[in-house]
Design an enzyme around this catalytic site. Sequence first.
Site, mmCIF file in Angstrom:
data_model
loop_
_atom_site.group_PDB
_atom_site.id
_atom_site.type_symbol
_atom_site.label_atom_id
_atom_site.label_comp_id
_atom_site.label_asym_id
_atom_site.label_seq_id
_atom_site.Cartn_x
_atom_site.Cartn_y
_atom_site.Cartn_z
ATOM 1 N N GLY A 42 -22.662 3.364 46.052
ATOM 2 C CA GLY A 42 -21.925 2.301 46.310
ATOM 3 C C GLY A 42 -22.584 1.148 46.859
ATOM 4 O O GLY A 42 -22.108 -0.060 46.618
ATOM 5 N N CYS B 66 -37.816 0.675 45.762
ATOM 6 C CA CYS B 66 -37.816 1.705 46.501
ATOM 7 C C CYS B 66 -39.418 2.313 46.664
ATOM 8 O O CYS B 66 -39.415 3.534 47.379
ATOM 9 C CB CYS B 66 -37.336 2.813 45.479
ATOM 10 S SG CYS B 66 -35.490 2.585 44.853
#
Length: 761
Positions: free
Chosen positions: A215, A343
């Site tokens: 999301g 990341c």
Amino acid sequence: MSEQQALSQIYLDANATTPVLPKAAKAALSTMETMFGNPSSSHISGLQAKQIMDETRRKAVQVLGAGSGQVIFTSGATEGIQTGILSALCAAKGKMHAHKQYSILYGATEHKAVPESLKHWNKVLEIDAQIKAIPVDEKGTLDYDFIAKEVPNALMICTMAVNNETGVYQDLSALEMVIRGHNADVFWMVDCVQALGKRGLELANTSIDYAPFSGHKLYAPKGIGFVYIREGAPFTPFIAGGGQEGGLRSGTENLPGLAALNVIFDELLDNGDGVFANAGQLQLFRSQLALALKNAFPTVVFNHDFANSVPTTLNFAIPGFSSKEIMDLFDAANLRVSSGSACSSKVTRSFVLDAMGLPAWQSESAIRMSFGPAVTQQQIDQACDRIHHCAQALGHSCLLNATGNIDEKTQLQGLVQFKVGGSCSWLYADPVTKTAVIIDPLPELSNRLLTILQCQQLQLVAAIDTHGHADHQSGRIALAKAHLDNQHADYLGWPVETTEVEIAQRRFAAISIGDKYLVRIATPGHTEDSISLVLCDKDKLLSGALDVSYVFCGDLVLMGSLGRTNFSTSDAKQMYQSLQSLAQLVGDQSLLCPSHDYHNEFVTNFKAESSRNSLLNDVLNGAVTVEQFVERKVELDKNINDQTGEEIMCGAFTGSCTKKHLQEYNGSELKEKLQRDSQVKLIDIREPHEYALNHDQEFDMNVPLTRLTDFICQQQHNKSQELILVCRSGSRSQVAANALARLGFDNVGHLKGGYALCQSS
């Protein structure tokens, strides 16, 4: 607060995460306040909550074209990946034949969450399959021939719909034909995280078994995601417990996250407020940004083909600039971008670009600029203005020949250090005579050094190597060709026409640069041709006193070590003599500037090195004979590790890395400190172009890391002065503060977290 600092943030790192869409945030908040029931409860509040969950699932099925496939809500993409892999491998294990070797395939450019999860579950489930990366070509397209060859023996294949670093998309239809044409039963997972809202998805019309989504990559809050499971595909719950999600995924559902997703799905289904731009508009936005980059940085290179990339991602590199330099530059302009994948902040090069076969410099310099479909024309326009402003700032620092600088160029004065990996180049400039000398020029820095000389209108007196370098070609040739065509010099660049000076009843060759002499001293050992160059005050030397500014010692002395002496041209006995004679000549406080700095310590002196290097200490104190030195040096060189990349290590680090205690301040503590103590000096250590773009008026001075050695030299007489260092994130200020403390500056602190965590107000 400076005017630049008041610039609003332009966020172009949507592939890492996106801001929450205001309407989605409002829906989440409203749900927390008024629809907070547990969807598993049978009372009215629970039923109302369940209605939100069911409605969101229905819309998800529509958005994905999931047909009769299942959509299970998760905490995010990583959980979805675990769910798909665990389900596939549990089912595959039951079909394995003894004594047959199986494989698990994944795309070489996959997000690291995929191969790491495959390794984990392959081990935990004791499957013992070979995990193989599917190669990609220079455009990032998967190798179909490799898949055709390997997939017949594969238990599972994992591919990516859209790459998170480059935006490159795979042709899923063509991929499906190859996979199913050679193994109809292999389990197939497609990471669709970056595809949502950017590529059409009709998953029910494919044989994809599992597809995870997140999301927060498309304007929903963090902590909510979902995974598609094809009808009939095996399924093993990743989380067991209370039996929520029909027993497929236990744990109380994230209802606020689902309410936010509901809003996002409305936008994707054209039932919302129309805040998402269509594909054509997104392509225009990318073209506008690409043009702005080309105009600002004419040498920019794009690391992917726009023809097979989604229009919301640009991955580029600018020759001569590291990714960190450009990140810091853009950050100073309040323009948020990232270097490759967000990341892993410690990655210095992109494994994705490496897999595509791009040159190392592009991988190391890669910048990712990404936006989402809710971006506006105004934001793109502002971003283009900022890009232009960033180029002007580099012109301010004379790192780019940009027109229309932010303000007048900073006059270069004194010593500047440049680094490529662990290697150093040094430039000393005299602003009065407009002359400069460059020591140990690296080829990667040739263009940058030439630009600085041109921009600053400096006359190059000499470009000199302290020895013949084994790990790289000298950058001296390009500099000499451009600026020293008529100069006669030896192969290290030392001019034939020199002055002779006397130091301690010895005669040395010297050249003039402003009010300084650069004196050549033979210091063989590391190599037989090694020299040291001593920059000293001309008038004082002529009066019989040696006042040293810097000693460019090559690889004689390194921070924490001594230069290696196991090359064919090395001689440890000569190094012993060189160390003693140089130390006697320059003393223990003169600043030593080596040609390598592997641990970001910038500069050193004999006193600092003797305190942590017992061998050096024994040499300088006469506590070891030359024969003993040779024996101990052999043992020292055994610690050299050349497996650190493409660089040949020129010494084994043996000194202590122990950091001295530093005073660290947070924002409020620093503000309070400055109000009560007017004697403290607040120093911004970002580079001049960052400082020009964004700085607070209360700073006493700007001392970038490239000028830190020069600052240390100027402050040698006043090491007790209280200094507080500040940078963007706190990392550079900490490194600089440690360097100062190591050299005897006993009153140094820094702002922990830097501007990133504490903007001055």
